[in-house]
Design a protein around this motif. Structure first.
Motif, PDB file in Angstrom:
ATOM      1  N   ALA A 146       0.844  -1.160   0.007  1.00  0.00           N
ATOM      2  CA  ALA A 146      -0.030  -0.108   0.024  1.00  0.00           C
ATOM      3  C   ALA A 146       0.836   1.119   0.117  1.00  0.00           C
ATOM      4  O   ALA A 146       1.137   2.015   0.954  1.00  0.00           O
ATOM      5  CB  ALA A 146      -0.801  -0.131   1.381  1.00  0.00           C
ATOM      6  N   GLY A 147       1.634   1.419  -1.112  1.00  0.00           N
ATOM      7  CA  GLY A 147       2.592   2.679  -0.943  1.00  0.00           C
ATOM      8  C   GLY A 147       2.182   3.824  -1.249  1.00  0.00           C
ATOM      9  O   GLY A 147       1.014   4.093  -1.323  1.00  0.00           O
ATOM     10  N   ALA A 148       3.044   4.714  -0.773  1.00  0.00           N
ATOM     11  CA  ALA A 148       2.743   6.117  -0.752  1.00  0.00           C
ATOM     12  C   ALA A 148       4.129   6.775  -1.064  1.00  0.00           C
ATOM     13  O   ALA A 148       5.322   6.443  -0.674  1.00  0.00           O
ATOM     14  CB  ALA A 148       2.392   6.751   0.741  1.00  0.00           C
ATOM     15  N   PHE A 149       3.844   8.013  -1.671  1.00  0.00           N
ATOM     16  CA  PHE A 149       5.113   8.798  -1.949  1.00  0.00           C
ATOM     17  C   PHE A 149       5.147   9.980  -0.755  1.00  0.00           C
ATOM     18  O   PHE A 149       4.160  10.085  -0.153  1.00  0.00           O
ATOM     19  CB  PHE A 149       5.001   9.714  -3.313  1.00  0.00           C
ATOM     20  N   PHE A 150       6.527  10.272  -0.693  1.00  0.00           N
ATOM     21  CA  PHE A 150       6.571  11.037   0.629  1.00  0.00           C
ATOM     22  C   PHE A 150       7.605  12.390   0.019  1.00  0.00           C
ATOM     23  O   PHE A 150       8.631  11.912  -0.752  1.00  0.00           O
ATOM     24  CB  PHE A 150       7.462  10.412   1.717  1.00  0.00           C
ATOM     25  N   ALA A 151       7.649  13.376   0.521  1.00  0.00           N
ATOM     26  CA  ALA A 151       8.234  14.628   0.253  1.00  0.00           C
ATOM     27  C   ALA A 151       8.305  15.590   1.699  1.00  0.00           C
ATOM     28  O   ALA A 151       7.414  15.419   2.293  1.00  0.00           O
ATOM     29  CB  ALA A 151       7.732  15.214  -1.031  1.00  0.00           C
ATOM     30  N   THR A 152       9.219  16.644   1.125  1.00  0.00           N
ATOM     31  CA  THR A 152       9.272  17.503   2.359  1.00  0.00           C
ATOM     32  C   THR A 152       9.547  18.939   1.567  1.00  0.00           C
ATOM     33  O   THR A 152      10.400  18.909   0.854  1.00  0.00           O
ATOM     34  CB  THR A 152      10.429  17.304   3.442  1.00  0.00           C
ATOM     35  N   VAL A 153       8.725  19.868   2.003  1.00  0.00           N
ATOM     36  CA  VAL A 153       8.918  21.238   1.170  1.00  0.00           C
ATOM     37  C   VAL A 153       9.299  21.942   2.467  1.00  0.00           C
ATOM     38  O   VAL A 153       8.993  22.034   3.636  1.00  0.00           O
ATOM     39  CB  VAL A 153       7.414  21.577   0.890  1.00  0.00           C
ATOM     40  N   SER A 154      10.362  22.740   2.251  1.00  0.00           N
ATOM     41  CA  SER A 154      10.945  23.383   3.130  1.00  0.00           C
ATOM     42  C   SER A 154      11.340  25.008   2.685  1.00  0.00           C
ATOM     43  O   SER A 154      11.461  25.281   1.607  1.00  0.00           O
ATOM     44  CB  SER A 154      12.579  22.922   3.450  1.00  0.00           C
ATOM     45  N   TYR A 155      11.007  25.858   3.800  1.00  0.00           N
ATOM     46  CA  TYR A 155      11.218  27.288   3.521  1.00  0.00           C
ATOM     47  C   TYR A 155      10.918  28.153   4.893  1.00  0.00           C
ATOM     48  O   TYR A 155      10.904  27.438   5.912  1.00  0.00           O
ATOM     49  CB  TYR A 155      10.105  27.846   2.471  1.00  0.00           C
ATOM     50  N   ALA A 156      11.412  29.204   4.808  1.00  0.00           N
ATOM     51  CA  ALA A 156      11.242  30.067   6.021  1.00  0.00           C
ATOM     52  C   ALA A 156      10.570  31.059   6.078  1.00  0.00           C
ATOM     53  O   ALA A 156      10.220  31.771   4.870  1.00  0.00           O
ATOM     54  CB  ALA A 156      12.805  30.391   6.320  1.00  0.00           C
ATOM     55  N   CYS A 157       9.817  31.462   7.115  1.00  0.00           N
ATOM     56  CA  CYS A 157       8.962  32.804   7.406  1.00  0.00           C
ATOM     57  C   CYS A 157       9.641  33.709   8.529  1.00  0.00           C
ATOM     58  O   CYS A 157      10.032  32.793   9.538  1.00  0.00           O
ATOM     59  CB  CYS A 157       7.546  32.497   7.509  1.00  0.00           C
ATOM     60  N   ASP A 158       9.501  34.909   8.165  1.00  0.00           N
ATOM     61  CA  ASP A 158      10.130  35.866   9.307  1.00  0.00           C
ATOM     62  C   ASP A 158       8.974  36.474   9.813  1.00  0.00           C
ATOM     63  O   ASP A 158       7.839  37.008   9.237  1.00  0.00           O
ATOM     64  CB  ASP A 158      11.022  37.076   8.648  1.00  0.00           C
ATOM     65  N   ASP A 159       9.005  36.730  11.217  1.00  0.00           N
ATOM     66  CA  ASP A 159       8.148  37.465  12.029  1.00  0.00           C
ATOM     67  C   ASP A 159       8.480  38.795  11.992  1.00  0.00           C
ATOM     68  O   ASP A 159       9.622  39.058  11.838  1.00  0.00           O
ATOM     69  CB  ASP A 159       8.034  36.895  13.417  1.00  0.00           C
ATOM     70  N   PRO A 160       7.475  39.742  12.440  1.00  0.00           N
ATOM     71  CA  PRO A 160       7.772  41.092  12.719  1.00  0.00           C
ATOM     72  C   PRO A 160       8.886  41.165  13.852  1.00  0.00           C
ATOM     73  O   PRO A 160       8.879  40.385  14.577  1.00  0.00           O
ATOM     74  CB  PRO A 160       6.653  41.752  12.906  1.00  0.00           C
ATOM     75  N   GLU A 161       9.627  42.301  13.845  1.00  0.00           N
ATOM     76  CA  GLU A 161      10.643  42.451  14.751  1.00  0.00           C
ATOM     77  C   GLU A 161       9.965  42.922  16.240  1.00  0.00           C
ATOM     78  O   GLU A 161       8.790  43.462  16.088  1.00  0.00           O
ATOM     79  CB  GLU A 161      11.557  43.788  14.648  1.00  0.00           C
ATOM     80  N   ILE A 162      10.586  42.339  17.242  1.00  0.00           N
ATOM     81  CA  ILE A 162      10.219  42.538  18.436  1.00  0.00           C
ATOM     82  C   ILE A 162      11.079  43.302  19.221  1.00  0.00           C
ATOM     83  O   ILE A 162      12.256  43.240  18.977  1.00  0.00           O
ATOM     84  CB  ILE A 162       9.605  41.264  19.394  1.00  0.00           C
TER      85      ILE A 162
END
Length: 164
Positions: A146-162
């Protein structure tokens, strides 16, 4: 939703579940390819469901100047795409997987001129300016009953400065 490092995964999952805004929808109920789009991975992922989980690899919070910091969230979308059992055509399942990932890329890229993911972040996929997809070996899915394909999507998000 309050902007803190603790809410970042939920904020990004909310963006990915958004529909009707001119970008492709991800959830199947809204016409997209995914059955599940949620923050954090389930202990026991659903069987035979097309799943996308938002998790975080790390958070960086460097000082941008005296008394100011800006958190950067490094997201990973954990993707599970079951092979279609209807026609037994592995090639068609792989094409559908690629098409579904393309829709994810379009939503992550956001609107031209607005990279805030609907105001949830200061910027998304801009620091560093890339989105990466890593695929698991396709042979593993093809060899499983019962196969499945796997992947990972990577990226970054910046928060507003504190101030801190």
């Amino acid at each position: 939703m309050i902007i803190t490092t603790a809410t970042a995964v939920d904020r990004e999952a909310a963006w990915l579940r958004t529909s009707g805004d001119g970008l492709p929808a991800l959830l199947a109920v809204d016409g997209g390819p995914w059955d599940v789009v949620q923050a954090y991975m389930s202990r026991t992922p659903g069987q035979r469901k097309r799943q996308l989980y938002v998790v975080r690899e790390r958070v960086e919070q460097p000082r941008t100047s005296v008394g100011r910091m800006m958190a950067t969230h490094h997201f990973k979308l954990k993707i599970i795409w079951p092979m279609s059992s209807g026609d037994g055509n592995a090639e068609a399942s792989q094409r559908a997987f690629d098409a579904a990932l393309d829709v994810v890329l379009q939503r992550v890229a956001g609107f031209l001129g607005d990279k805030t993911h609907g105001g949830r972040f200061l910027s998304a996929a801009e620091n560093p300016p890339r989105v990466t997809i890593d695929y698991e070996p396709v042979e593993q899915a093809l060899q499983q009953q019962a196969g499945a394909f796997f992947a990972t999507v990577s990226y970054a998000c910046d928060d507003p400065e504190i101030v801190g």
